[in-house]
Design a protein around this motif. Sequence first.
Motif, PDB file in Angstrom:
ATOM      1  N   THR A  68       0.839  -1.196   0.000  1.00 24.71           N
ATOM      2  CA  THR A  68       0.000   0.000   0.000  1.00 24.71           C
ATOM      3  C   THR A  68       0.873   1.244   0.000  1.00 24.71           C
ATOM      4  OG1 THR A  68      -1.749  -1.127   1.231  1.00 24.71           O
ATOM      5  CG2 THR A  68      -1.780   1.280   1.255  1.00 24.71           C
ATOM      6  N   ILE A  70       1.269   5.108   0.759  1.00 27.36           N
ATOM      7  CA  ILE A  70       0.727   6.196   1.577  1.00 27.36           C
ATOM      8  C   ILE A  70       1.404   7.483   1.143  1.00 27.36           C
ATOM      9  CG2 ILE A  70       0.446   7.094   3.910  1.00 27.36           C
ATOM     10  CD1 ILE A  70       0.773   4.181   4.912  1.00 27.36           C
ATOM     11  N   CYS A  76      -1.004   9.293  -4.955  1.00 26.32           N
ATOM     12  CA  CYS A  76      -1.799   8.063  -4.912  1.00 26.32           C
ATOM     13  C   CYS A  76      -2.631   7.898  -6.178  1.00 26.32           C
ATOM     14  CB  CYS A  76      -2.681   8.051  -3.674  1.00 26.32           C
ATOM     15  SG  CYS A  76      -1.755   7.787  -2.141  1.00 26.32           S
ATOM     16  N   HIS A  88      -3.339   4.801  -0.102  1.00 29.83           N
ATOM     17  CA  HIS A  88      -4.074   5.547   0.918  1.00 29.83           C
ATOM     18  C   HIS A  88      -3.651   7.006   0.794  1.00 29.83           C
ATOM     19  CE1 HIS A  88      -6.259   5.987   4.812  1.00 29.83           C
ATOM     20  NE2 HIS A  88      -5.515   7.080   4.842  1.00 29.83           N
TER      21      HIS A  88
END
Length: 227
Positions: A68, A70, A76, A88
Amino acid sequence: MKITYHGHSVLSLIMNDGQKLLFDPFITGNSLTDLTPEKVQTDWILVTHGHSDHIGDMLPIAKRNDATIISIVEICNFAEKNGVNKTHGMNIGGSFDFPFGQVTMVHAQHSSGYEVEGQMLYMGEAAGFILQAEGKTIYHAGDTSYFGDMAFLGENFDIDLAFLPIGDNFTMGPHDAVIAAKLLKAKQVVPIHYNTFPVINQDPEAFITLLPKNIGKVMHVGETIEL
């Protein structure tokens, strides 16, 4: 947690439960790093801003690890459009509780853009990260100049370890980083973002001597500390 420095602004963290974090994965083209992109294992990738020496190998590492990303929302969105499944998005001043700890995105005074096929893409505002996890607080300043609101960070966060750029030219230099460290009230300060290119050559040991005794620490590439 265990924190390893990999040159320029690249950090990797291994939390006590085994979760792996990677900050600003500039590996390909980074002559100082000890990492190989194809061998990096991580669960989370935190990117401070959109310059190529910070985004670096973000896309292939995220895809291969199903990690993921961040970062600021624009980065993103860029990652999602380029095939990354997990992101995220955050913005300046926001905090979020992740499985590994709380991340707060804080201001950095810098630009942010990424060139694709000759076109410069706007990649949102530059930022820093404050990570609060396992009873410790870590500040990765990203690329920034000294700015007065660092005093706000020092007043509102009990910072155990601050990673501050000292390269000058693109970021603050050693003198301003000393002032920043004073405002942040960090218990320990590690210099980053230096000596990767000739224009940002600095002596990190000389920087350490400008700080109060026992505050500064030079982390050599591949060195790990435990908090």
